[in-house]
Design an enzyme around this catalytic site. Structure first.
Site, short mmCIF file in Angstrom:
data_model
loop_
_atom_site.label_atom_id
_atom_site.label_comp_id
_atom_site.label_asym_id
_atom_site.label_seq_id
_atom_site.Cartn_x
_atom_site.Cartn_y
_atom_site.Cartn_z
N ASP A 1 -22.01 -43.83 -75.17
CA ASP A 1 -21.44 -42.68 -74.43
C ASP A 1 -22.38 -42.18 -73.59
O ASP A 1 -23.21 -41.71 -74.21
CB ASP A 1 -20.86 -41.67 -75.27
CG ASP A 1 -19.30 -42.09 -75.77
OD1 ASP A 1 -18.66 -43.21 -75.37
OD2 ASP A 1 -18.46 -41.28 -76.32
N ASP B 1 -18.61 -40.24 -71.27
CA ASP B 1 -18.14 -38.79 -72.01
C ASP B 1 -18.68 -37.68 -71.14
O ASP B 1 -19.41 -37.00 -72.06
CB ASP B 1 -18.39 -39.18 -73.31
CG ASP B 1 -17.41 -38.30 -74.23
OD1 ASP B 1 -16.77 -37.60 -73.79
OD2 ASP B 1 -17.40 -38.35 -75.64
N ASP C 1 -21.60 -32.12 -72.32
CA ASP C 1 -21.22 -33.53 -71.79
C ASP C 1 -21.47 -33.26 -70.28
O ASP C 1 -20.66 -33.54 -69.42
CB ASP C 1 -19.72 -33.48 -72.04
CG ASP C 1 -19.18 -33.55 -73.42
OD1 ASP C 1 -20.09 -34.33 -74.02
OD2 ASP C 1 -18.32 -33.27 -73.99
N GLU D 1 -24.19 -41.39 -78.25
CA GLU D 1 -24.03 -40.66 -77.28
C GLU D 1 -25.09 -39.74 -77.21
O GLU D 1 -25.69 -39.14 -77.87
CB GLU D 1 -22.78 -39.70 -77.65
CG GLU D 1 -22.49 -38.44 -76.45
CD GLU D 1 -21.12 -38.07 -76.38
OE1 GLU D 1 -20.20 -38.69 -77.03
OE2 GLU D 1 -21.11 -36.75 -76.21
N ASP E 1 -4.71 -38.40 -75.17
CA ASP E 1 -5.05 -37.91 -73.54
C ASP E 1 -3.75 -38.14 -72.91
O ASP E 1 -3.52 -37.66 -71.72
CB ASP E 1 -6.05 -38.86 -73.34
CG ASP E 1 -7.51 -38.51 -74.04
OD1 ASP E 1 -7.40 -37.62 -74.66
OD2 ASP E 1 -8.41 -39.49 -73.92
N ASP F 1 -22.42 -29.37 -77.17
CA ASP F 1 -22.04 -30.42 -76.56
C ASP F 1 -21.76 -30.19 -75.35
O ASP F 1 -20.19 -30.14 -75.05
CB ASP F 1 -21.33 -31.29 -77.42
CG ASP F 1 -21.10 -32.64 -77.36
OD1 ASP F 1 -21.70 -33.49 -76.27
OD2 ASP F 1 -20.14 -33.51 -77.72
N HIS G 1 -25.34 -36.01 -78.25
CA HIS G 1 -25.08 -35.98 -79.64
C HIS G 1 -26.33 -36.38 -80.38
O HIS G 1 -26.88 -35.37 -81.30
CB HIS G 1 -24.07 -37.08 -80.19
CG HIS G 1 -22.71 -36.84 -80.08
ND1 HIS G 1 -21.80 -37.59 -80.46
CD2 HIS G 1 -21.89 -35.99 -79.08
CE1 HIS G 1 -20.72 -37.20 -79.98
NE2 HIS G 1 -20.83 -36.10 -78.87
N GLU H 1 -18.89 -43.28 -84.15
CA GLU H 1 -19.67 -42.30 -83.14
C GLU H 1 -20.38 -41.21 -83.90
O GLU H 1 -19.75 -40.36 -84.12
CB GLU H 1 -18.72 -41.93 -81.92
CG GLU H 1 -19.63 -41.32 -80.71
CD GLU H 1 -18.75 -40.88 -79.78
OE1 GLU H 1 -17.86 -41.70 -79.26
OE2 GLU H 1 -18.95 -39.55 -79.25
N HIS I 1 -8.10 -41.30 -75.60
CA HIS I 1 -7.72 -41.13 -76.87
C HIS I 1 -6.28 -41.26 -76.63
O HIS I 1 -5.39 -40.81 -75.55
CB HIS I 1 -7.81 -39.70 -77.37
CG HIS I 1 -9.36 -39.20 -77.31
ND1 HIS I 1 -10.25 -38.71 -76.25
CD2 HIS I 1 -10.06 -38.90 -78.56
CE1 HIS I 1 -11.35 -38.70 -76.76
NE2 HIS I 1 -11.46 -38.39 -77.85
C1 XLS Z 1 -17.16 -35.68 -78.76
C2 XLS Z 1 -16.90 -36.76 -78.89
C3 XLS Z 1 -15.70 -37.52 -78.22
C4 XLS Z 1 -15.49 -39.05 -78.47
C5 XLS Z 1 -14.28 -39.79 -78.59
O1 XLS Z 1 -18.13 -34.74 -78.87
O2 XLS Z 1 -18.30 -37.52 -77.79
O3 XLS Z 1 -15.49 -37.32 -76.92
O4 XLS Z 1 -16.35 -39.71 -77.85
O5 XLS Z 1 -13.49 -38.84 -79.47
NI NI Z 2 -18.39 -39.46 -77.18
NI NI Z 3 -19.38 -35.86 -77.49
#
Ligand code: XLS
Ligand code: NI
Ligand code: NI
Length: 446
Positions: free
Chosen positions: A296, A340, A309, A268, A104, A307, A271, A232, A101
């Site tokens: 992702d 991600d 991750d 993802e 970041d 989430d 998600h 996304e 991003h």
């Molecule tokens: C958040 C998203 C984020 C996107 C990028 O849940 O996965 O990380 O991939 O903004």
């Molecule tokens: Ni993501």
């Molecule tokens: Ni995410």
């Protein structure tokens, strides 16, 4: 100066030791498999935010992360050091792509002008590194959700000044994407949704979002930034309901606003689960619509409802995801697997970032191996062809050709007996299929 106290991570192969160490047992980047190098099937990408910025906070605790560049009082000095650490990390891990991003990379200033100056300074350094290392950007994106100004969204904010600011921020992010040669550009609608319908004009907000995407595409064209644009989906979190809920909802939105020619999907794992789907389902929906763009890579936990991750480690899920990729022939025209993902809060040492990527990369490499073996043996193709066989001739072929109507089908069916109809169906032997898949996983990886 070395930031990371590890040697280059190499392919050591299975059977050396069962204990995981700083080496790959399934990911052998140069190996040709299914007609392509493994690294070209998978195109792994490191996520800047989780790997270098993430402090490992959770809703009840401060960050625990120990990072080797945590020694600068000036945020710009730290941001510059992070770039050095990042490129050393990519080299040691052996990946060719990263994703980021805008926010970041560098701290914000008071105005967008100052923020852009900070950012440009860091991007200058990244571009220099790219020249000497060949590192590529899988995708970049804009963080339009962290700052309190985005409290009610960015493109879907009820406040026009915030829409305008978001567009201005995104404009610069697209320019950066062009400078670093990003192959895709991602839009995750961080707060593009609603907390409550009682105060929300849903139609108006969605029209604003569509206009925002159209303007982004127009500007990318104007400056010759040729990245594949990706949306996304995520159903909720941080908002109660996010407009890009899941693949199917997002595809309907894209079609409604004529975005499906220029945009595809970035999907993802976690998600998908939050939307009540499997990762495989989301990938299937996207590729059936011709809109699979990129992936992702992460996983959720059945016991936790947000989430989280996690680095992917569930082989069954990676097999299912890679089965879809192998059927498609690629992840997407320019797609890859972007991690991600972040270590658990209790895995706070620097090397945990390597172990996390190793389990993720090995899990997808293993998934690829199994999926290719299943495809080579036509395991599921044969089952599926057989299952739909009745449409290949007779009444089935006529239905598919559109040459029969309800009256014809009534005539065909009116006197069929219960026994005849029962005989038209067959057992799916689903347990046998699942046992077969288990055999493929165990034998292929052995
Ligand atoms: C958040 C998203 C984020 C996107 C990028 O849940 O996965 O990380 O991939 O903004
Ligand atoms: Ni993501
Ligand atoms: Ni995410």
């Amino acid at each position: 100066m070395a930031y990371w106290q590890v040697n280059k991570i190499k392919y050591i192969g299975p059977h050396q030791s069962l204990k995981s160490d700083l080496g790959f047992q399934y990911y052998n980047p140069e190996e040709i498999i299914g007609g392509k190098k493994m690294k070209d099937w998978l195109r792994f990408s490191v996520a800047y935010w989780h790997t270098f910025d993430q402090r490992l906070v959770d809703p009840f605790g401060d960050g625990t992360a120990i990072r080797p560049y945590d020694k600068y009082s000036d945020p710009m000095d730290q941001a510059l050091a992070k770039v050095d650490a990042a490129f050393e990390f990519y080299d040691k891990l052996g990946v060719n792509y990263f994703s980021f991003h805008d926010r970041d990379l560098a701290p914000e200033g008071d105005t967008l002008r100052e923020t852009n100056q900070n950012l440009d300074k860091i991007v200058d350094k990244i571009v220099e590194y790219q020249k000497t290392t060949g590192m590529k950007v899988l995708w970049n994106t804009s963080n339009l959700f962290n700052n309190p100004r985005f409290v009610a969204g960015a493109a879907t904010s009820p406040y026009a000044d915030i829409f305008a600011y978001s567009a201005a921020q995104l404009k610069h992010s697209l320019e950066i994407g062009k400078r670093v040669g990003a192959e895709n550009y991602v839009f995750w609608g961080g707060r593009e949704g609603y907390e409550s319908l009682w105060n929300t004009d849903m139609k108006r907000e969605q029209e604003h979002a569509a206009r925002f995407f159209q303007m982004a595409k127009e500007y990318a064209k104007e400056i010759g930034f040729q990245a594949q644009m990706l949306l996304e989906p995520k159903p909720k979190e941080p908002t109660t309901h996010q407009y890009d809920f899941d693949a199917a909802t997002t595809i309907a939105f894209m079609k409604e606003y004529n975005l499906d020619q220029d945009f595809k999907l970035n999907l993802e794992g976690n998600h998908a689960n939050l939307a009540g789907h499997s990762y495989q389902h989301e990938i299937r929906v996207a590729r059936t619509a011709g809109l699979l763009g990129s992936l992702d890579a992460n996983q959720g936990d059945k016991l936790i409802g947000w989430d989280i991750d996690e680095y992917p480690s569930n082989l069954y899920e990676t097999v299912a995801a890679m089965y879809e990729v192998v059927q498609e022939g690629q992840i997407g025209p320019h797609g890859g697997l972007n991690f991600d993902a972040k270590p658990r809060r209790s895995s706070f040492e620097p090397n945990d970032l390597f172990y996390g990527h190793i389990v993720g990369m090995d899990s997808f490499a293993a998934g690829l191996r199994v999926a290719l073996k299943m495809k080579a043996d036509h395991v599921l193709e044969d089952i599926i062809n057989e299952r739909y066989n009745s449409y290949n001739s007779g009444i089935g072929a006529q239905i598919e050709a559109g040459t029969v109507n309800f009256t014809d089908l009534e005539k065909y069916s009116l006197d069929k007996t219960q026994a005849q109809l029962r005989a038209a169906t067959h057992s799916d032997h689903l347990e046998q299929i699942k046992d077969t898949i288990n055999h493929y996983i165990i034998e292929t990886l052995n």
